[in-house]
Design a protein around this motif. Sequence first.
Motif, mmCIF file in Angstrom:
data_model
loop_
_atom_site.group_PDB
_atom_site.id
_atom_site.type_symbol
_atom_site.label_atom_id
_atom_site.label_comp_id
_atom_site.label_asym_id
_atom_site.label_seq_id
_atom_site.Cartn_x
_atom_site.Cartn_y
_atom_site.Cartn_z
ATOM 1 N N UNK A 298 0.835 -1.322 -0.292
ATOM 2 C CA UNK A 298 -0.218 0.051 0.161
ATOM 3 C C UNK A 298 0.825 1.303 0.004
ATOM 4 N N UNK A 299 2.038 1.197 0.609
ATOM 5 C CA UNK A 299 2.746 2.290 0.844
ATOM 6 C C UNK A 299 3.747 2.574 -0.436
ATOM 7 N N UNK A 300 4.103 1.420 -1.182
ATOM 8 C CA UNK A 300 4.703 1.515 -2.380
ATOM 9 C C UNK A 300 3.898 1.927 -3.535
ATOM 10 N N UNK A 301 2.712 1.732 -3.235
ATOM 11 C CA UNK A 301 1.777 2.264 -4.387
ATOM 12 C C UNK A 301 1.628 3.848 -4.364
ATOM 13 N N UNK A 302 1.787 4.439 -3.242
ATOM 14 C CA UNK A 302 1.780 5.775 -3.365
ATOM 15 C C UNK A 302 3.017 6.471 -3.534
ATOM 16 N N UNK A 303 4.131 5.977 -3.721
ATOM 17 C CA UNK A 303 5.464 6.484 -3.580
ATOM 18 C C UNK A 303 5.876 6.737 -5.121
ATOM 19 N N UNK A 304 6.510 7.854 -5.125
ATOM 20 C CA UNK A 304 7.210 7.905 -6.736
ATOM 21 C C UNK A 304 7.954 6.804 -7.087
ATOM 22 N N UNK A 305 7.751 6.390 -8.075
ATOM 23 C CA UNK A 305 8.531 5.023 -8.590
ATOM 24 C C UNK A 305 8.380 3.876 -8.114
ATOM 25 N N UNK A 306 6.989 3.686 -7.374
ATOM 26 C CA UNK A 306 6.566 2.618 -6.365
ATOM 27 C C UNK A 306 7.040 1.304 -6.982
ATOM 28 N N UNK A 307 6.433 1.076 -8.409
ATOM 29 C CA UNK A 307 6.618 -0.090 -9.075
ATOM 30 C C UNK A 307 7.883 -0.549 -8.928
ATOM 31 N N UNK A 308 8.937 0.225 -9.137
ATOM 32 C CA UNK A 308 10.187 -0.214 -9.258
ATOM 33 C C UNK A 308 10.938 -0.708 -8.000
ATOM 34 N N UNK A 309 10.368 0.311 -6.980
ATOM 35 C CA UNK A 309 10.784 -0.046 -5.482
ATOM 36 C C UNK A 309 10.007 -1.249 -5.273
ATOM 37 N N UNK A 310 8.821 -1.711 -5.247
ATOM 38 C CA UNK A 310 8.298 -2.840 -5.194
ATOM 39 C C UNK A 310 8.971 -4.093 -5.808
ATOM 40 N N UNK A 311 9.600 -3.871 -6.977
ATOM 41 C CA UNK A 311 10.308 -4.956 -7.707
ATOM 42 C C UNK A 311 11.524 -5.257 -6.934
ATOM 43 N N UNK A 312 12.276 -4.410 -6.779
ATOM 44 C CA UNK A 312 13.439 -4.260 -5.798
ATOM 45 C C UNK A 312 13.446 -5.014 -4.351
ATOM 46 N N UNK A 313 12.134 -4.288 -3.949
ATOM 47 C CA UNK A 313 12.141 -5.015 -2.424
ATOM 48 C C UNK A 313 11.682 -6.557 -2.592
#
Length: 440
Positions: A298-313
């Motif tokens: 839910x946090x990643x969705x709201x962050x800039x570049x959230x999709x890339x952040x989610x992939x890395x995480x």
Amino acid sequence: MKKRDSFSSRWGFILACIGSAVGMGNIWMFPTRVSLYGGGSFIIPYFIFVILIGSTGIIGEMSFGRATRSGPVDAFGYACERKGNRKIGEAIGLIPVLGSLAMAIGYTVVLGWILKYTVGTFTGATLAAEDVDGFGAAFGSMASAFGNNGWLLVALVLAMLILMLGVQSGIEKANKVMMPVFFLLFVILGVYVFFQPGALDGYRYIFRVDSQALANPKTWIFALGQAFFSLSIAGNGTLIYGSYLSDEENIPASAGRVALFDTLAALLAALVIIPAMATTGTQLDQGGPGLMFIFLPNLFQSMPGGKIVAVIFFVAVLFAGMSSLINLYEAPIATVQEKFRLDRVPACAVTGVFSAVIAVCIQGIVSGWMDMLSIYICPLGAGLAAIMFFWVCGKEYVEQQVNKGREKAVSKILYPACKYLFCPICFVVLILGIILGGIG
């Protein structure tokens, strides 16, 4: 006699041990406890317990495994054979082996979740929900009875394929890739979060020292539990990895490196997750699977570049989970090999089929399954291994085994510290876990 498999290099062994230690406890529990128990006020006792356990329990399990060149069953049997009754030792040795298998089966369910969410970060499915309730509903559906059969089985097959390749070609090579990539990806996330507005509040939260929290017995109790379980002391995985070591390896030095990198992994997770939560003004008070599969997406969705952040995480988390899973399966697989005289591939196949059936069936109760194991079986296994090595085998034998591969003998303080401090700590963890419903 068939030559026993072994690690080909010191760092291969160390990375495998780091892989066994770095897992979900570092990622979904350590940041939460740092947040709940006063930031630096929790980290201080955590460091103390990591140093204590790293310089006693880890050294003991590695040395015990190397000394006996076997898993827990034969190692415990050897210890008791010195006192005239091998069969009792072998029977007791089944406790940590069965505990490792049961923990691996539960962890397989969790890794199935992680694999599904990792793939979903590439397809968009992981971040598809509209709000936190949507993420909660998606996780609840997946984590229900028979809710994630396909991904669970794929995760198990991947783990077994690595294990079938053996210690050098499978476990060692996999960890040589997974562990450096894990740390690199979390460093990238840490740099990214550092530049997000509001992250500074998160760093202040992590490094504050609250005198009231430091004086709170629960801070110390949960710091002990976090250190104990994070370092994978359970009388199985670390012991079996130690059995693949040559006599030239300096075990106390290796144990120190494992404790150091496991602690760095936990700190990295805290330095990513707590400041990330702070960017939205949210306090981290939710640990466990909910943090990873509901609140962080839910946090990643709201962050800039959230999709890339989610992939890395999630790729990093998948590597951490897989490295821990192959360690958990190694002790039961090695035991099947030793007791049934099977080659490695059929031993993996038998273990994998049995585990697949159980894992599919426990998906709806996996939380209770894992809690029971962490409360009762893990500290009991660690305590039994410590008693066998430090009490049954005795001072002369222990010092001889620990000093192999060292130019300078370890301090004379080591043996009494292990015997009179670490051994009781294992049972303190067991008792506190029963009283408090788990401290790991």
